[in-house]
Design a protein around this motif. Sequence first.
Motif, mmCIF file in Angstrom:
data_model
loop_
_atom_site.group_PDB
_atom_site.id
_atom_site.type_symbol
_atom_site.label_atom_id
_atom_site.label_comp_id
_atom_site.label_asym_id
_atom_site.label_seq_id
_atom_site.Cartn_x
_atom_site.Cartn_y
_atom_site.Cartn_z
ATOM 1 N N TYR A 1 78.616 124.021 120.759
ATOM 2 C CA TYR A 1 78.254 125.437 120.712
ATOM 3 C C TYR A 1 78.803 126.074 119.430
ATOM 4 C CZ TYR A 1 78.022 130.382 122.000
ATOM 5 O OH TYR A 1 77.776 131.732 122.001
ATOM 6 N N HIS A 2 80.051 125.707 119.111
ATOM 7 C CA HIS A 2 80.674 126.203 117.886
ATOM 8 C C HIS A 2 79.917 125.724 116.654
ATOM 9 C CE1 HIS A 2 83.778 127.285 114.981
ATOM 10 N NE2 HIS A 2 83.785 126.036 114.555
ATOM 11 N N ARG A 3 79.519 124.437 116.666
ATOM 12 C CA ARG A 3 78.800 123.877 115.527
ATOM 13 C C ARG A 3 77.426 124.534 115.350
ATOM 14 N NH1 ARG A 3 79.085 122.774 112.049
ATOM 15 N NH2 ARG A 3 77.938 120.895 111.566
ATOM 16 N N ALA A 4 76.782 124.879 116.471
ATOM 17 C CA ALA A 4 75.439 125.476 116.399
ATOM 18 C C ALA A 4 75.463 126.830 115.710
ATOM 19 C CB ALA A 4 74.858 125.613 117.804
ATOM 20 N N LYS A 5 76.608 127.493 115.763
ATOM 21 C CA LYS A 5 76.719 128.818 115.143
ATOM 22 C C LYS A 5 77.000 128.742 113.651
ATOM 23 C CE LYS A 5 77.960 131.830 118.946
ATOM 24 N NZ LYS A 5 78.849 132.924 119.354
ATOM 25 N N MET A 6 77.359 127.543 113.174
ATOM 26 C CA MET A 6 77.631 127.388 111.749
ATOM 27 C C MET A 6 76.309 127.216 111.001
ATOM 28 S SD MET A 6 80.952 124.851 111.892
ATOM 29 C CE MET A 6 81.102 124.795 110.110
ATOM 30 N N GLU A 7 76.130 127.987 109.960
ATOM 31 C CA GLU A 7 74.860 127.959 109.230
ATOM 32 C C GLU A 7 74.723 126.725 108.340
ATOM 33 O OE1 GLU A 7 74.412 131.590 107.117
ATOM 34 O OE2 GLU A 7 74.405 132.845 108.917
ATOM 35 N N ASP A 8 75.820 126.274 107.758
ATOM 36 C CA ASP A 8 75.746 125.156 106.821
ATOM 37 C C ASP A 8 75.723 123.820 107.557
ATOM 38 O OD1 ASP A 8 75.856 126.972 104.774
ATOM 39 O OD2 ASP A 8 78.032 126.845 104.579
ATOM 40 N N THR A 9 75.003 122.868 106.995
ATOM 41 C CA THR A 9 75.063 121.501 107.495
ATOM 42 C C THR A 9 76.370 120.872 107.016
ATOM 43 O OG1 THR A 9 73.895 120.692 105.537
ATOM 44 C CG2 THR A 9 72.567 121.257 107.483
ATOM 45 N N PHE B 1 93.519 112.081 104.604
ATOM 46 C CA PHE B 1 93.948 112.518 105.924
ATOM 47 C C PHE B 1 94.052 114.033 105.983
ATOM 48 C CE2 PHE B 1 97.187 113.218 109.299
ATOM 49 C CZ PHE B 1 96.365 112.866 110.347
ATOM 50 N N ARG B 2 94.415 114.648 104.879
ATOM 51 C CA ARG B 2 94.459 116.115 104.863
ATOM 52 C C ARG B 2 93.064 116.682 105.096
ATOM 53 N NH1 ARG B 2 97.057 118.717 99.662
ATOM 54 N NH2 ARG B 2 98.748 117.377 100.388
ATOM 55 N N TYR B 3 92.053 116.005 104.553
ATOM 56 C CA TYR B 3 90.673 116.443 104.763
ATOM 57 C C TYR B 3 90.302 116.330 106.241
ATOM 58 C CZ TYR B 3 85.597 116.720 104.201
ATOM 59 O OH TYR B 3 84.282 117.092 104.296
ATOM 60 N N ILE B 4 90.725 115.226 106.864
ATOM 61 C CA ILE B 4 90.494 115.052 108.294
ATOM 62 C C ILE B 4 91.180 116.168 109.076
ATOM 63 C CG2 ILE B 4 91.042 113.577 110.281
ATOM 64 C CD1 ILE B 4 90.658 111.160 108.401
ATOM 65 N N GLN B 5 92.423 116.452 108.734
ATOM 66 C CA GLN B 5 93.155 117.519 109.422
ATOM 67 C C GLN B 5 92.454 118.861 109.259
ATOM 68 O OE1 GLN B 5 96.980 116.742 107.458
ATOM 69 N NE2 GLN B 5 97.880 116.444 109.470
ATOM 70 N N ILE C 1 91.191 121.265 112.362
ATOM 71 C CA ILE C 1 91.642 122.649 112.515
ATOM 72 C C ILE C 1 90.461 123.612 112.471
ATOM 73 C CG2 ILE C 1 92.971 124.495 111.409
ATOM 74 C CD1 ILE C 1 94.919 122.255 110.487
ATOM 75 N N GLN C 2 89.533 123.338 111.571
ATOM 76 C CA GLN C 2 88.336 124.177 111.436
ATOM 77 C C GLN C 2 87.544 124.222 112.745
ATOM 78 O OE1 GLN C 2 85.803 122.920 108.219
ATOM 79 N NE2 GLN C 2 84.082 124.185 108.864
ATOM 80 N N ASN C 3 87.618 123.146 113.515
ATOM 81 C CA ASN C 3 86.857 123.067 114.761
ATOM 82 C C ASN C 3 87.731 123.278 115.996
ATOM 83 O OD1 ASN C 3 83.860 122.080 114.248
ATOM 84 N ND2 ASN C 3 85.178 121.124 112.706
ATOM 85 N N SER C 4 88.859 123.970 115.776
ATOM 86 C CA SER C 4 89.734 124.436 116.874
ATOM 87 C C SER C 4 90.433 123.306 117.630
ATOM 88 C CB SER C 4 88.931 125.298 117.863
ATOM 89 O OG SER C 4 88.336 126.392 117.202
#
Length: 275
Positions: free
Chosen positions: A78-86, A115-119, A123-126
């Motif tokens: 649901y959170h991803r669906a609200k994001m405009e960018d692919t 790994f920082r990118y993974i983190q 975090i971006q996805n709660s």
Amino acid sequence: MEDLIININESMKTRAQYIIHEEKLNMILNEKKDKDEVSRIAHEINPDFKDKIISAVLIPRKESSNLKVHTFFDSLMYHRAKMEDTTPWSFIKSDHNIVLICSFNEDEIKSLFKFRYIQDILIQNSFKTEDFFIGYDEEPMSLHHLKKSVKNAYAAAEVARIKMSDSLSYKFIGFYKYAYNLLQDDIMYNEIKNRINILQKYDKQHDANLIKTLNSFVRNNGDYSATSEDCFQHQNTIRYRIKKVFELLDLDEREGLEEIILLIRCYHLLGGRIA
């Protein structure tokens, strides 16, 4: 009422999507596919995947039910669906665990702290990273090597769970690499399972603590004195138990230690339970 029906339909579509993604990932992990097939299936999961990937696996610290994982993915989708960018990354349900696949172009890799990118994505996805054991393979691979990348991340996550580490890279899991790969082979898995069952059966019948003693023995690098102190048992008792293990498994005492170490590593990866 109309809004309610729409919301239910959207929820059903969302759930169907991540179930399909899980099925596609399982096809890659469990079936023999050539490079083109793997890339094609991966792009069916996410059309925006780029040429290079790294993978992470998240194992919940608290025992999770399938319903809880479904609920989490409902919220995530649901959170991803609200994001405009692919995005060139995807979360995929895998049994009660979560797989994260991140992709890059060749020229992006050198500038990334992987790994920082993974983190950052978590975090971006709660995600609360403290709720998971996180294993990852930070070695960039081509998309058609997705199976190897995810399996390496799975091995790292399992070892992170065993060692109670917050996160662990595949390149640092040491001897567990060999144990994990053995367990992927059906013949070797059954051989290992049978051997551990022999010890578990003996322990149950004789209250012998053979497996507990072996755990300490391996952890102490085959040192009888250290194992004795660790188990609060006389050295002679420890020596008797180890000798009994070699007898039960029909191992040569001069050369069987390596096999014992591998057996215990496999036992750990299986969650310390087989029987």
